[in-house]
Enzyme design. Structure first.
Site, PDB file in Angstrom:
ATOM      1  N   LEU A 184      54.090  60.420  -6.597  1.00 59.76           N
ATOM      2  CA  LEU A 184      52.433  60.289  -6.631  1.00 59.76           C
ATOM      3  C   LEU A 184      51.539  61.260  -5.436  1.00 59.76           C
ATOM      4  O   LEU A 184      50.874  61.752  -6.310  1.00 59.76           O
ATOM      5  CB  LEU A 184      52.252  58.616  -6.972  1.00 59.76           C
ATOM      6  CG  LEU A 184      52.203  57.793  -8.482  1.00 59.76           C
ATOM      7  CD1 LEU A 184      52.843  57.708  -8.276  1.00 59.76           C
ATOM      8  CD2 LEU A 184      51.093  57.002  -8.256  1.00 59.76           C
ATOM      9  N   GLY A 185      52.330  61.074  -4.239  1.00 63.81           N
ATOM     10  CA  GLY A 185      51.884  61.959  -3.256  1.00 63.81           C
ATOM     11  C   GLY A 185      51.834  61.757  -2.262  1.00 63.81           C
ATOM     12  O   GLY A 185      52.645  60.274  -2.694  1.00 63.81           O
ATOM     13  N   THR A 221      45.087  56.654  -5.751  1.00 69.10           N
ATOM     14  CA  THR A 221      45.896  57.158  -5.240  1.00 69.10           C
ATOM     15  C   THR A 221      45.720  58.293  -4.189  1.00 69.10           C
ATOM     16  O   THR A 221      45.858  57.986  -2.720  1.00 69.10           O
ATOM     17  CB  THR A 221      46.875  57.556  -6.023  1.00 69.10           C
ATOM     18  OG1 THR A 221      47.603  57.616  -7.191  1.00 69.10           O
ATOM     19  CG2 THR A 221      47.753  59.139  -5.584  1.00 69.10           C
ATOM     20  N   GLU A 225      45.990  57.717  -0.337  1.00 69.20           N
ATOM     21  CA  GLU A 225      46.843  58.659   0.879  1.00 69.20           C
ATOM     22  C   GLU A 225      45.965  58.741   1.630  1.00 69.20           C
ATOM     23  O   GLU A 225      46.714  59.294   3.445  1.00 69.20           O
ATOM     24  CB  GLU A 225      47.210  59.298   0.070  1.00 69.20           C
ATOM     25  CG  GLU A 225      48.348  60.085  -1.128  1.00 69.20           C
ATOM     26  CD  GLU A 225      49.830  59.238  -1.086  1.00 69.20           C
ATOM     27  OE1 GLU A 225      49.890  59.069   0.608  1.00 69.20           O
ATOM     28  OE2 GLU A 225      49.805  58.354  -0.970  1.00 69.20           O
ATOM     29  N   THR A 252      45.281  41.705   7.881  1.00 70.93           N
ATOM     30  CA  THR A 252      46.123  41.747   6.477  1.00 70.93           C
ATOM     31  C   THR A 252      47.765  41.048   6.468  1.00 70.93           C
ATOM     32  O   THR A 252      48.458  41.741   7.538  1.00 70.93           O
ATOM     33  CB  THR A 252      46.361  43.560   6.288  1.00 70.93           C
ATOM     34  OG1 THR A 252      47.426  43.574   7.674  1.00 70.93           O
ATOM     35  CG2 THR A 252      45.088  44.213   5.992  1.00 70.93           C
ATOM     36  N   ASP A 288      46.343  50.948 -10.057  1.00 73.70           N
ATOM     37  CA  ASP A 288      44.907  51.820  -9.628  1.00 73.70           C
ATOM     38  C   ASP A 288      43.853  50.680 -10.184  1.00 73.70           C
ATOM     39  O   ASP A 288      42.984  50.649  -9.499  1.00 73.70           O
ATOM     40  CB  ASP A 288      44.312  52.763 -10.251  1.00 73.70           C
ATOM     41  CG  ASP A 288      45.064  54.325  -9.597  1.00 73.70           C
ATOM     42  OD1 ASP A 288      45.932  54.260  -8.397  1.00 73.70           O
ATOM     43  OD2 ASP A 288      44.535  55.195 -10.150  1.00 73.70           O
TER      44      ASP A 288
END
Length: 318
Positions: A184-185, A221, A225, A252, A288
């Site tokens: 995707l990226g 996305t 990124e 986290t 997403d």
């Protein structure tokens, strides 16, 4: 259809695949200065995240963006509206203004953080000339890899604008890795070469309109990124499906690998019961529609970055 052409009706990948960590590991082996810069930044990030240093950054940091649209077919030359929709998503997500933030499980709602970062398409070019913040390059290359060829005009892409003044955002016709297939990226962590600094995303995963393709058609996305560009790691620590990895952020929970799709709360791994993995975090691999938040600890790492290797963007806001 010619052999090197992409069928635009091909479905989107079933799962999110990000190429940032392979690029990171390649740079660590190829560039000693990158490794040194990374060590310095991680020491700073640790101090910020542990509260040993207090951020001096005040107000909202505005980052100028230049979007380099690299297209092989007319459809891949995405319109201004699609690009603007992506900038809008970034501004919602990094200011905690995204409407779906209300879907964060109650236990994590106190951790949700406003990053105090906004993004604007550049209005001035590198030499002071007026610009709309978008460049467009027709290329003979249908598919790029993660070797950064897309970032150089001589290899069918577009040279970066000065990395200390702009977030360079390359829109690709297609990204592919021989080991995992379509990507995707990917992004370059802070500390790398200026000529390759920025993020790269395939056009079908940019923004919320035009060629954006479900389930990656809500602009997340780029949120993911750009998080890497600001020095955030994946929340599971990139150790496969083990429990020994870390994203170096205390708030986290450790996770046993990436989450995909739109999981149901809770999803327990790595003895992180009762709440389980923070799969609603932008730095996981969910669709997403399944990611809604950054945490306070992640913002501390962004602060360390903006007061370290990306401090030039604070000067533009002075």
């Amino acid at each position: 259809m010619p052999e090197n052409e992409t069928d635009e009706t091909t479905p989107a990948p079933v799962q999110r695949v990000c190429g940032t960590m392979p690029v990171h590991r390649r740079l660590l082996t190829e560039d000693r200065s990158y490794a040194v810069a990374r060590d310095a930044l991680e020491n700073r990030a640790f101090a910020f995240e542990q509260g040993l240093e207090t951020p001096a950054r005040t107000g909202v940091t505005v980052i100028p963006v230049v979007v380099h649209v690299i297209h092989h077919t007319p459809e891949q030359d995405i319109g201004d509206e699609q690009i603007v929709s992506q900038i809008d998503v970034l501004n919602q997500d990094y200011r905690m203004l995204n409407p779906d933030v209300s879907r964060v499980p109650e236990v994590w709602q106190p951790l949700v953080a406003d990053c105090r970062i906004e993004f604007r398409l550049a209005s001035q070019g590198p030499h002071g000339e007026p610009t709309n913040g978008i460049t467009r390059t027709r290329t003979a290359t249908d598919t790029f890899g993660m070797d950064d060829a897309i970032k150089f005009t001589e290899s069918g892409g577009q040279d970066a604008w000065p990395a200390d003044q702009y977030l360079n955002f390359w829109v690709a016709p297609r990204l592919e890795d021989p080991n995992v297939g379509e990507i995707l990226g990917y992004a370059q962590f802070p500390g790398g070469p200026d000529a390759t600094d920025g993020v790269v995303i395939t056009h079908t995963f940019v923004g919320t309109t035009g060629t954006a393709r479900a389930p990656f058609d809500l602009g997340r996305t780029a949120t993911h990124e750009v998080g890497h560009w600001l020095n955030l790691f994946h929340i599971w620590g990139d150790d496969g499906e083990g429990c020994s990895g870390s994203d170096f952020v205390a708030d986290t929970p450790n996770a046993g690998g990436p989450n995909f799709g739109t999981p149901r709360f809770p999803h327990v791994t790595c003895n992180n019961a009762p709440d389980g993995d923070m799969f609603v975090n932008y730095m996981d691999y969910t669709d997403d529609a399944g990611m809604f938040m950054f945490t306070q600890g992640q913002v501390a790492r962004m602060d360390a970055t903006l007061e370290g290797p990306r401090s030039s963007f604070l000067k533009t806001n002075a």
